[in-house]
Design a protein around this motif. Sequence first.
Motif, mmCIF file in Angstrom:
data_model
loop_
_atom_site.group_PDB
_atom_site.id
_atom_site.type_symbol
_atom_site.label_atom_id
_atom_site.label_comp_id
_atom_site.label_asym_id
_atom_site.label_seq_id
_atom_site.Cartn_x
_atom_site.Cartn_y
_atom_site.Cartn_z
ATOM 1 N N GLY A 103 0.778 -1.232 0.000
ATOM 2 C CA GLY A 103 0.000 0.000 0.000
ATOM 3 C C GLY A 103 0.809 1.281 0.000
ATOM 4 N N ALA A 104 2.058 1.237 -0.438
ATOM 5 C CA ALA A 104 2.909 2.434 -0.428
ATOM 6 C C ALA A 104 2.286 3.535 -1.284
ATOM 7 C CB ALA A 104 4.302 2.101 -0.936
ATOM 8 N N THR A 105 2.261 4.749 -0.733
ATOM 9 C CA THR A 105 1.719 5.899 -1.463
ATOM 10 C C THR A 105 2.765 6.987 -1.672
ATOM 11 O OG1 THR A 105 0.925 6.860 0.596
ATOM 12 C CG2 THR A 105 -0.635 5.498 -0.651
ATOM 13 N N GLY A 106 3.982 6.706 -1.254
ATOM 14 C CA GLY A 106 5.084 7.639 -1.433
ATOM 15 C C GLY A 106 6.384 6.876 -1.319
ATOM 16 N N PRO A 107 7.476 7.476 -1.762
ATOM 17 C CA PRO A 107 8.743 6.765 -1.760
ATOM 18 C C PRO A 107 9.292 6.533 -0.355
ATOM 19 C CG PRO A 107 9.065 9.023 -2.475
ATOM 20 C CD PRO A 107 7.594 8.820 -2.325
ATOM 21 N N ASN A 108 9.990 5.421 -0.192
ATOM 22 C CA ASN A 108 10.680 5.142 1.070
ATOM 23 C C ASN A 108 12.100 5.710 0.988
ATOM 24 O OD1 ASN A 108 12.323 3.229 -0.306
ATOM 25 N ND2 ASN A 108 10.829 1.604 0.072
ATOM 26 N N GLY A 109 12.930 5.399 1.940
ATOM 27 C CA GLY A 109 14.278 5.955 2.009
ATOM 28 C C GLY A 109 15.192 5.572 0.860
ATOM 29 N N PHE A 110 14.852 4.507 0.136
ATOM 30 C CA PHE A 110 15.676 4.091 -0.999
ATOM 31 C C PHE A 110 15.590 5.050 -2.182
ATOM 32 C CE2 PHE A 110 15.211 -0.120 1.094
ATOM 33 C CZ PHE A 110 16.558 -0.364 1.303
ATOM 34 N N VAL A 111 14.729 6.061 -2.085
ATOM 35 C CA VAL A 111 14.606 7.039 -3.173
ATOM 36 C C VAL A 111 15.927 7.767 -3.416
ATOM 37 C CG1 VAL A 111 13.816 9.014 -1.810
ATOM 38 C CG2 VAL A 111 13.005 8.725 -4.166
ATOM 39 N N VAL A 112 16.814 7.755 -2.422
ATOM 40 C CA VAL A 112 18.131 8.376 -2.591
ATOM 41 C C VAL A 112 18.911 7.738 -3.742
ATOM 42 C CG1 VAL A 112 19.352 6.907 -0.923
ATOM 43 C CG2 VAL A 112 20.136 9.229 -1.331
ATOM 44 N N ILE A 113 18.621 6.486 -4.048
ATOM 45 C CA ILE A 113 19.296 5.799 -5.156
ATOM 46 C C ILE A 113 19.001 6.502 -6.481
ATOM 47 C CG2 ILE A 113 19.485 3.611 -6.413
ATOM 48 C CD1 ILE A 113 18.775 2.192 -3.766
ATOM 49 N N LEU A 114 17.798 7.077 -6.596
ATOM 50 C CA LEU A 114 17.464 7.828 -7.810
ATOM 51 C C LEU A 114 18.418 9.005 -8.005
ATOM 52 C CD1 LEU A 114 13.570 7.996 -7.742
ATOM 53 C CD2 LEU A 114 15.002 6.898 -9.449
ATOM 54 N N GLY A 115 18.691 9.708 -6.932
ATOM 55 C CA GLY A 115 19.617 10.840 -7.007
ATOM 56 C C GLY A 115 21.009 10.412 -7.416
ATOM 57 N N LEU A 116 21.456 9.286 -6.867
ATOM 58 C CA LEU A 116 22.769 8.758 -7.256
ATOM 59 C C LEU A 116 22.795 8.407 -8.747
ATOM 60 C CD1 LEU A 116 23.480 6.445 -4.180
ATOM 61 C CD2 LEU A 116 24.420 8.730 -4.642
ATOM 62 N N GLY A 117 21.702 7.857 -9.222
ATOM 63 C CA GLY A 117 21.601 7.548 -10.647
ATOM 64 C C GLY A 117 21.641 8.803 -11.498
ATOM 65 N N GLY A 118 20.967 9.847 -11.043
ATOM 66 C CA GLY A 118 20.990 11.113 -11.770
ATOM 67 C C GLY A 118 22.385 11.709 -11.840
ATOM 68 N N ILE A 119 23.099 11.617 -10.733
ATOM 69 C CA ILE A 119 24.488 12.106 -10.712
ATOM 70 C C ILE A 119 25.343 11.285 -11.663
ATOM 71 C CG2 ILE A 119 26.563 12.281 -9.275
ATOM 72 C CD1 ILE A 119 24.589 12.949 -6.923
ATOM 73 N N SER A 120 25.178 9.972 -11.642
ATOM 74 C CA SER A 120 25.944 9.101 -12.527
ATOM 75 C C SER A 120 25.641 9.406 -13.992
ATOM 76 C CB SER A 120 25.629 7.632 -12.209
ATOM 77 O OG SER A 120 26.427 6.769 -12.967
ATOM 78 N N LEU A 121 24.385 9.649 -14.308
ATOM 79 C CA LEU A 121 24.011 9.988 -15.680
ATOM 80 C C LEU A 121 24.670 11.298 -16.111
ATOM 81 C CD1 LEU A 121 22.402 9.419 -18.239
ATOM 82 C CD2 LEU A 121 20.435 10.545 -17.145
ATOM 83 N N ALA A 122 24.623 12.296 -15.243
ATOM 84 C CA ALA A 122 25.239 13.587 -15.565
ATOM 85 C C ALA A 122 26.741 13.434 -15.780
ATOM 86 C CB ALA A 122 24.956 14.597 -14.454
ATOM 87 N N VAL A 123 27.401 12.693 -14.904
ATOM 88 C CA VAL A 123 28.849 12.469 -15.044
ATOM 89 C C VAL A 123 29.147 11.765 -16.362
ATOM 90 C CG1 VAL A 123 30.801 11.146 -14.109
ATOM 91 C CG2 VAL A 123 29.361 12.513 -12.575
ATOM 92 N N GLY A 124 28.356 10.766 -16.705
ATOM 93 C CA GLY A 124 28.586 10.007 -17.928
ATOM 94 C C GLY A 124 28.405 10.837 -19.187
ATOM 95 N N VAL A 125 27.305 11.596 -19.264
ATOM 96 C CA VAL A 125 27.065 12.353 -20.498
ATOM 97 C C VAL A 125 28.014 13.539 -20.613
ATOM 98 C CG1 VAL A 125 24.695 11.559 -20.809
ATOM 99 C CG2 VAL A 125 25.120 13.668 -19.534
ATOM 100 N N VAL A 126 28.376 14.161 -19.488
ATOM 101 C CA VAL A 126 29.351 15.255 -19.543
ATOM 102 C C VAL A 126 30.724 14.710 -19.937
ATOM 103 C CG1 VAL A 126 30.605 16.960 -18.146
ATOM 104 C CG2 VAL A 126 28.105 16.812 -18.002
ATOM 105 N N SER A 127 31.124 13.578 -19.371
ATOM 106 C CA SER A 127 32.415 12.972 -19.734
ATOM 107 C C SER A 127 32.454 12.631 -21.212
ATOM 108 C CB SER A 127 32.665 11.708 -18.915
ATOM 109 O OG SER A 127 32.770 12.004 -17.552
ATOM 110 N N LEU A 128 31.389 12.037 -21.709
ATOM 111 C CA LEU A 128 31.353 11.670 -23.123
ATOM 112 C C LEU A 128 31.320 12.914 -24.001
ATOM 113 C CD1 LEU A 128 31.274 9.559 -25.335
ATOM 114 C CD2 LEU A 128 28.788 9.415 -25.016
ATOM 115 N N GLY A 129 30.490 13.873 -23.635
ATOM 116 C CA GLY A 129 30.404 15.093 -24.427
ATOM 117 C C GLY A 129 31.740 15.810 -24.513
#
Length: 142
Positions: A103-129
């Motif tokens: 019955g979850a209606t909002g994210p739990n504490g693991f939502v921080v993993i999304l932020g880490l993924g966003g940082i990794s994506l930014a690092v990857g595309v900036v490095s490649l660019g």
Amino acid sequence: MLTRRSQVIAGILLLLIVTVEFGGVFMTQVVNGNVETTDFQASFWRAGHAHAGVLTILSLTAVLLADGARVAWGAVGWLARLAIPAAGVLMSTGFFVSALGDGATGPNGFVVILGLGGISLAVGVVSLGLSLLLPRLQLPAT
């Protein structure tokens, strides 16, 4: 032509697509009402599945671009080739696990993993660019 290292990365990425397919089977069950979920869970899991697929394809493209431009295998070259796939794993995992729980209606504490993924994506595309734009990050022409 791909370097041997990039062939290994691309091979692993292609095999990871099978996990995205399994996610699609699960999402079909969710959409058909065979898995009891909240609207929040269904939307987060749908986003996790979509990010997994899109970022895996972007990762394959990044490997091809990096090798095509002869990006050197230094720190920036490794980031250009591996940070985007890492982002795909982190973001899709973040979406799925942060929506777990009856019955979850909002994210739990693991939502921080999304932020880490966003940082990794930014690092990857900036490095490649930057690698594509700055010849000093590329191998000399032969």
